[in-house]
Design a protein around this motif. Sequence first.
Motif, PDB file in Angstrom:
ATOM      1  N   ASP A 184     -41.097  -1.568  38.948  1.00 43.96           N
ATOM      2  CA  ASP A 184     -40.921  -2.706  38.039  1.00 43.96           C
ATOM      3  C   ASP A 184     -41.997  -2.599  36.952  1.00 43.96           C
ATOM      4  O   ASP A 184     -43.219  -2.715  37.024  1.00 43.96           O
ATOM      5  CB  ASP A 184     -41.002  -4.222  38.877  1.00 43.96           C
ATOM      6  CG  ASP A 184     -40.658  -5.303  37.942  1.00 43.96           C
ATOM      7  OD1 ASP A 184     -40.899  -5.386  36.841  1.00 43.96           O
ATOM      8  OD2 ASP A 184     -40.052  -6.278  38.511  1.00 43.96           O
TER       9      ASP A 184
ATOM     10  N   THR B  74     -32.006  -0.903  35.753  1.00 42.02           N
ATOM     11  CA  THR B  74     -31.409  -1.660  34.561  1.00 42.02           C
ATOM     12  C   THR B  74     -32.892  -1.880  33.524  1.00 42.02           C
ATOM     13  O   THR B  74     -33.812  -1.733  33.974  1.00 42.02           O
ATOM     14  CB  THR B  74     -31.030  -3.187  34.827  1.00 42.02           C
ATOM     15  OG1 THR B  74     -31.982  -3.696  35.574  1.00 42.02           O
ATOM     16  CG2 THR B  74     -29.720  -2.928  35.886  1.00 42.02           C
ATOM     17  N   TYR B  75     -32.246  -2.113  32.309  1.00 41.21           N
ATOM     18  CA  TYR B  75     -33.235  -2.780  31.394  1.00 41.21           C
ATOM     19  C   TYR B  75     -32.725  -3.884  30.633  1.00 41.21           C
ATOM     20  O   TYR B  75     -31.634  -4.145  30.375  1.00 41.21           O
ATOM     21  CB  TYR B  75     -33.866  -1.709  30.512  1.00 41.21           C
ATOM     22  CG  TYR B  75     -32.733  -1.221  29.408  1.00 41.21           C
ATOM     23  CD1 TYR B  75     -32.823  -1.751  28.181  1.00 41.21           C
ATOM     24  CD2 TYR B  75     -31.890  -0.301  29.959  1.00 41.21           C
ATOM     25  CE1 TYR B  75     -31.883  -1.444  27.102  1.00 41.21           C
ATOM     26  CE2 TYR B  75     -30.919   0.049  29.029  1.00 41.21           C
ATOM     27  CZ  TYR B  75     -30.740  -0.315  27.671  1.00 41.21           C
ATOM     28  OH  TYR B  75     -29.881  -0.153  26.607  1.00 41.21           O
ATOM     29  N   SER B  76     -33.911  -4.561  30.086  1.00 40.84           N
ATOM     30  CA  SER B  76     -33.528  -5.681  29.472  1.00 40.84           C
ATOM     31  C   SER B  76     -34.691  -6.109  28.179  1.00 40.84           C
ATOM     32  O   SER B  76     -35.804  -5.722  28.758  1.00 40.84           O
ATOM     33  CB  SER B  76     -33.352  -7.141  30.034  1.00 40.84           C
ATOM     34  OG  SER B  76     -34.632  -7.475  30.868  1.00 40.84           O
ATOM     35  N   GLU B  77     -34.399  -6.476  27.040  1.00 42.06           N
ATOM     36  CA  GLU B  77     -35.312  -6.631  26.106  1.00 42.06           C
ATOM     37  C   GLU B  77     -35.649  -7.916  25.699  1.00 42.06           C
ATOM     38  O   GLU B  77     -35.252  -8.862  25.235  1.00 42.06           O
ATOM     39  CB  GLU B  77     -34.693  -5.856  24.759  1.00 42.06           C
ATOM     40  CG  GLU B  77     -34.187  -4.649  24.756  1.00 42.06           C
ATOM     41  CD  GLU B  77     -33.776  -4.093  23.374  1.00 42.06           C
ATOM     42  OE1 GLU B  77     -34.479  -4.495  22.326  1.00 42.06           O
ATOM     43  OE2 GLU B  77     -32.842  -3.357  23.314  1.00 42.06           O
TER      44      GLU B  77
ATOM     45  N   ILE C 109     -39.825  -3.830  26.586  1.00 42.72           N
ATOM     46  CA  ILE C 109     -38.665  -3.613  27.496  1.00 42.72           C
ATOM     47  C   ILE C 109     -38.847  -3.586  28.594  1.00 42.72           C
ATOM     48  O   ILE C 109     -39.697  -2.979  29.173  1.00 42.72           O
ATOM     49  CB  ILE C 109     -37.980  -2.285  26.776  1.00 42.72           C
ATOM     50  CG1 ILE C 109     -37.365  -2.130  25.448  1.00 42.72           C
ATOM     51  CG2 ILE C 109     -36.288  -2.037  27.660  1.00 42.72           C
ATOM     52  CD1 ILE C 109     -36.987  -1.032  24.949  1.00 42.72           C
ATOM     53  N   HIS C 110     -38.141  -4.530  29.619  1.00 46.27           N
ATOM     54  CA  HIS C 110     -38.382  -4.609  30.744  1.00 46.27           C
ATOM     55  C   HIS C 110     -37.374  -3.823  31.822  1.00 46.27           C
ATOM     56  O   HIS C 110     -36.219  -3.692  31.558  1.00 46.27           O
ATOM     57  CB  HIS C 110     -38.144  -6.206  31.408  1.00 46.27           C
ATOM     58  CG  HIS C 110     -38.548  -6.243  32.836  1.00 46.27           C
ATOM     59  ND1 HIS C 110     -37.850  -7.356  33.586  1.00 46.27           N
ATOM     60  CD2 HIS C 110     -39.598  -6.021  33.500  1.00 46.27           C
ATOM     61  CE1 HIS C 110     -38.340  -7.246  34.717  1.00 46.27           C
ATOM     62  NE2 HIS C 110     -39.208  -6.294  34.817  1.00 46.27           N
ATOM     63  N   PHE C 111     -38.082  -2.973  32.441  1.00 47.25           N
ATOM     64  CA  PHE C 111     -37.157  -1.957  33.572  1.00 47.25           C
ATOM     65  C   PHE C 111     -37.372  -2.447  35.197  1.00 47.25           C
ATOM     66  O   PHE C 111     -38.388  -2.878  35.511  1.00 47.25           O
ATOM     67  CB  PHE C 111     -37.690  -0.591  33.362  1.00 47.25           C
ATOM     68  CG  PHE C 111     -37.274   0.116  32.015  1.00 47.25           C
ATOM     69  CD1 PHE C 111     -36.492   1.068  31.982  1.00 47.25           C
ATOM     70  CD2 PHE C 111     -38.164  -0.227  30.948  1.00 47.25           C
ATOM     71  CE1 PHE C 111     -35.844   1.347  30.738  1.00 47.25           C
ATOM     72  CE2 PHE C 111     -38.041   0.500  29.725  1.00 47.25           C
ATOM     73  CZ  PHE C 111     -36.744   1.141  29.584  1.00 47.25           C
TER      74      PHE C 111
ATOM     75  N   ASN D  89     -37.512   5.383  22.629  1.00 44.76           N
ATOM     76  CA  ASN D  89     -38.001   4.569  23.727  1.00 44.76           C
ATOM     77  C   ASN D  89     -37.718   5.597  25.212  1.00 44.76           C
ATOM     78  O   ASN D  89     -38.486   5.670  26.060  1.00 44.76           O
ATOM     79  CB  ASN D  89     -37.256   3.368  24.136  1.00 44.76           C
ATOM     80  CG  ASN D  89     -37.882   2.410  22.998  1.00 44.76           C
ATOM     81  OD1 ASN D  89     -38.934   2.376  22.655  1.00 44.76           O
ATOM     82  ND2 ASN D  89     -36.661   1.398  22.755  1.00 44.76           N
TER      83      ASN D  89
ATOM     84  N   GLU E  89     -42.833  -2.780  32.343  1.00 40.06           N
ATOM     85  CA  GLU E  89     -42.462  -2.932  30.947  1.00 40.06           C
ATOM     86  C   GLU E  89     -42.919  -1.997  30.000  1.00 40.06           C
ATOM     87  O   GLU E  89     -43.910  -1.164  30.276  1.00 40.06           O
ATOM     88  CB  GLU E  89     -43.302  -4.394  30.355  1.00 40.06           C
ATOM     89  CG  GLU E  89     -42.727  -5.661  30.973  1.00 40.06           C
ATOM     90  CD  GLU E  89     -43.049  -6.721  30.028  1.00 40.06           C
ATOM     91  OE1 GLU E  89     -44.395  -6.605  29.662  1.00 40.06           O
ATOM     92  OE2 GLU E  89     -42.342  -7.872  30.075  1.00 40.06           O
TER      93      GLU E  89
ATOM     94  N   MET F 136     -30.773   5.316  28.074  1.00 45.17           N
ATOM     95  CA  MET F 136     -30.682   4.066  28.085  1.00 45.17           C
ATOM     96  C   MET F 136     -29.454   3.553  27.534  1.00 45.17           C
ATOM     97  O   MET F 136     -29.480   3.606  26.283  1.00 45.17           O
ATOM     98  CB  MET F 136     -32.157   3.541  27.372  1.00 45.17           C
ATOM     99  CG  MET F 136     -33.225   3.583  28.261  1.00 45.17           C
ATOM    100  SD  MET F 136     -34.743   3.029  27.156  1.00 45.17           S
ATOM    101  CE  MET F 136     -34.487   1.164  26.771  1.00 45.17           C
TER     102      MET F 136
ATOM    103  N   ALA G  26     -30.356   2.201  32.731  1.00 44.77           N
ATOM    104  CA  ALA G  26     -31.550   3.054  32.561  1.00 44.77           C
ATOM    105  C   ALA G  26     -31.581   4.240  33.539  1.00 44.77           C
ATOM    106  O   ALA G  26     -31.192   4.140  34.817  1.00 44.77           O
ATOM    107  CB  ALA G  26     -32.872   2.680  32.461  1.00 44.77           C
TER     108      ALA G  26
END
Length: 280
Positions: free
Chosen positions: A149, A123-126, A132-134, A82, A151, A102, A107
Amino acid sequence: MNKKYKSLYFLPLAFVMFACGGEAEETSESAPDDSVELIEDNDDTDLLASTNMDPRTFGGDKNENQDFIDEINLTEGQNSNNVGSYVGSFGKNMINISIFEMTDGKASGYSVCAGNFRKILGTYSEDRADAIHFVMEEPGDDKYDGSFDFELITREEFIEGSWTPFNEGQSSKEFQLSKRFYSYNASVGKYPQASQRELTADDVNNLTEDELTEMRNEIYARHGYSFKNKDWRYHFESLDWYMPTGVDIREKLTDTEVINIELIYEYESYFEEYYDDYGR
């Protein structure tokens, strides 16, 4: 090609008055060492240095932002997951958003756009299995900084999202960027011979000033130089082989390219002095 601006062959350091979110304001003022100078054709500043100056070293110390990029050195292997470089349109310009770390929801990355470099952290979240959202921000110490912002669509290897300026006077941007890996290729461009072999007078003595400048700037473009000059930036960003990766690529020039840059610039200078009698 519009001849209003002309970049000096040795790429000295100078002042950038914009970040990638703002419109470019090109200038010939001397200033910090975070960029590369462009000079107007009618500028009175005597910066046309001797062609005996080595284009790899003339202009001062290496840009510290380029040091950072080179230390990260995203390789093809790193681009297999990624992290990596994502490139595409960003308003009128092309942007390269590179994510290099990451870890545990945090991130780190940077962007290269219109000759400008900015670090981005966030930050990121799955949130979904395939995305993956950043949420990442530029430092905030430039009036054109803002927040990203987006994905990362993992299967398709592209990112899509928006950039919002911290300064309300700037415009937001939406973007979709594809994952790309940069690799130097001496065979691309209109004048590949300028990177492949030493040029002779026969190669350049019947070219126009614009053609000479394009030949010289192509050498920098092959190394991923991100142009601040609007005309040349738009020109190279329209070519499918071009990818902006750095803001100071002088050290990457080969011995052959250095010799050719000096020769081309000599002919450009001669063309300016003897315009009525030179060329076709």
